[in-house]
Design a protein around this motif. Structure first.
Motif, PDB file in Angstrom:
ATOM      1  N   UNK A 170      -4.619   4.671  -0.115  1.00 46.43           N
ATOM      2  CA  UNK A 170      -4.136   5.087   1.090  1.00 46.43           C
ATOM      3  C   UNK A 170      -2.879   4.153   1.851  1.00 46.43           C
ATOM      4  N   UNK A 171      -2.661   4.413   2.993  1.00 45.04           N
ATOM      5  CA  UNK A 171      -1.719   3.664   3.725  1.00 45.04           C
ATOM      6  C   UNK A 171      -2.127   2.796   4.832  1.00 45.04           C
ATOM      7  N   UNK A 172      -3.680   2.876   5.172  1.00 46.73           N
ATOM      8  CA  UNK A 172      -4.222   2.504   6.410  1.00 46.73           C
ATOM      9  C   UNK A 172      -4.180   0.934   6.196  1.00 46.73           C
ATOM     10  N   UNK A 173      -4.056   0.141   7.300  1.00 43.45           N
ATOM     11  CA  UNK A 173      -4.597  -1.268   7.606  1.00 43.45           C
ATOM     12  C   UNK A 173      -5.522  -1.321   8.630  1.00 43.45           C
ATOM     13  N   UNK A 174      -6.032  -2.804   8.362  1.00 38.03           N
ATOM     14  CA  UNK A 174      -7.039  -3.025   9.549  1.00 38.03           C
ATOM     15  C   UNK A 174      -6.264  -3.413  10.806  1.00 38.03           C
ATOM     16  N   UNK A 194       1.882   2.762   7.098  1.00 37.62           N
ATOM     17  CA  UNK A 194       2.750   3.743   7.280  1.00 37.62           C
ATOM     18  C   UNK A 194       1.902   5.145   7.204  1.00 37.62           C
ATOM     19  N   UNK A 195       2.381   5.949   8.094  1.00 41.88           N
ATOM     20  CA  UNK A 195       1.382   7.198   8.069  1.00 41.88           C
ATOM     21  C   UNK A 195       1.528   7.994   6.880  1.00 41.88           C
ATOM     22  N   UNK A 196       0.720   8.656   6.633  1.00 40.25           N
ATOM     23  CA  UNK A 196       0.582   9.362   5.144  1.00 40.25           C
ATOM     24  C   UNK A 196       1.647  10.441   4.867  1.00 40.25           C
ATOM     25  N   UNK A 197       1.911  11.039   6.071  1.00 42.50           N
ATOM     26  CA  UNK A 197       2.901  11.954   5.836  1.00 42.50           C
ATOM     27  C   UNK A 197       4.436  11.462   5.261  1.00 42.50           C
ATOM     28  N   UNK A 202       0.835  -1.199  -0.056  1.00 44.57           N
ATOM     29  CA  UNK A 202       0.111  -0.061  -0.062  1.00 44.57           C
ATOM     30  C   UNK A 202       0.849   1.172  -0.031  1.00 44.57           C
ATOM     31  N   UNK A 203       2.098   1.228   0.814  1.00 45.53           N
ATOM     32  CA  UNK A 203       2.786   2.401   0.986  1.00 45.53           C
ATOM     33  C   UNK A 203       3.522   2.586  -0.811  1.00 45.53           C
ATOM     34  N   UNK A 204       3.760   1.554  -1.158  1.00 43.90           N
ATOM     35  CA  UNK A 204       4.623   1.806  -2.718  1.00 43.90           C
ATOM     36  C   UNK A 204       3.328   2.135  -3.686  1.00 43.90           C
ATOM     37  N   UNK A 242       4.502   8.784   3.425  1.00 38.16           N
ATOM     38  CA  UNK A 242       4.263   8.552   1.871  1.00 38.16           C
ATOM     39  C   UNK A 242       4.698   9.894   1.111  1.00 38.16           C
ATOM     40  N   UNK A 243       4.148  10.944   1.606  1.00 38.10           N
ATOM     41  CA  UNK A 243       4.508  12.217   0.829  1.00 38.10           C
ATOM     42  C   UNK A 243       6.028  12.664   0.884  1.00 38.10           C
ATOM     43  N   UNK A 244       6.687  12.340   2.047  1.00 38.49           N
ATOM     44  CA  UNK A 244       7.891  12.610   1.903  1.00 38.49           C
ATOM     45  C   UNK A 244       8.712  11.712   0.974  1.00 38.49           C
ATOM     46  N   UNK A 245       8.439  10.415   1.104  1.00 40.90           N
ATOM     47  CA  UNK A 245       9.089   9.352   0.062  1.00 40.90           C
ATOM     48  C   UNK A 245       8.576   9.315  -1.395  1.00 40.90           C
ATOM     49  N   UNK A 246       7.390  10.442  -1.540  1.00 41.13           N
ATOM     50  CA  UNK A 246       7.056  10.553  -3.149  1.00 41.13           C
ATOM     51  C   UNK A 246       8.000  11.527  -3.599  1.00 41.13           C
TER      52      UNK A 246
END
Length: 53
Positions: A21-25, A31-34, A9-11, A36-40
């Motif tokens: 999104x990055x949420x899991x059950x 991973x926190x969404x922020x 999901x992160x990738x 993902x933005x940094x890694x993007x």
């Protein structure tokens, strides 16, 4: 992150392949969404062919 799904999901989020999104059950943590933005931003700079956007 403790699951392969978290990395998938992160990738997908970093690459812009899916708006899932990055949420899991529970009981897993995504991973926190922020992050993902940094890694993007890093991926766009170093691996432009990886991202769609």
């Amino acid at each position: 992150m403790k699951a392969n799904a978290a990395l998938d999901k992160l990738l997908a989020t970093i690459g812009g392949w899916s708006p899932i999104g990055t949420r899991l059950r529970w009981p897993y943590y995504g991973a926190p969404p922020e992050h993902a933005e940094t890694l993007r931003a890093i991926a766009r700079e170093r691996l432009p062919e990886f991202t769609r956007t």
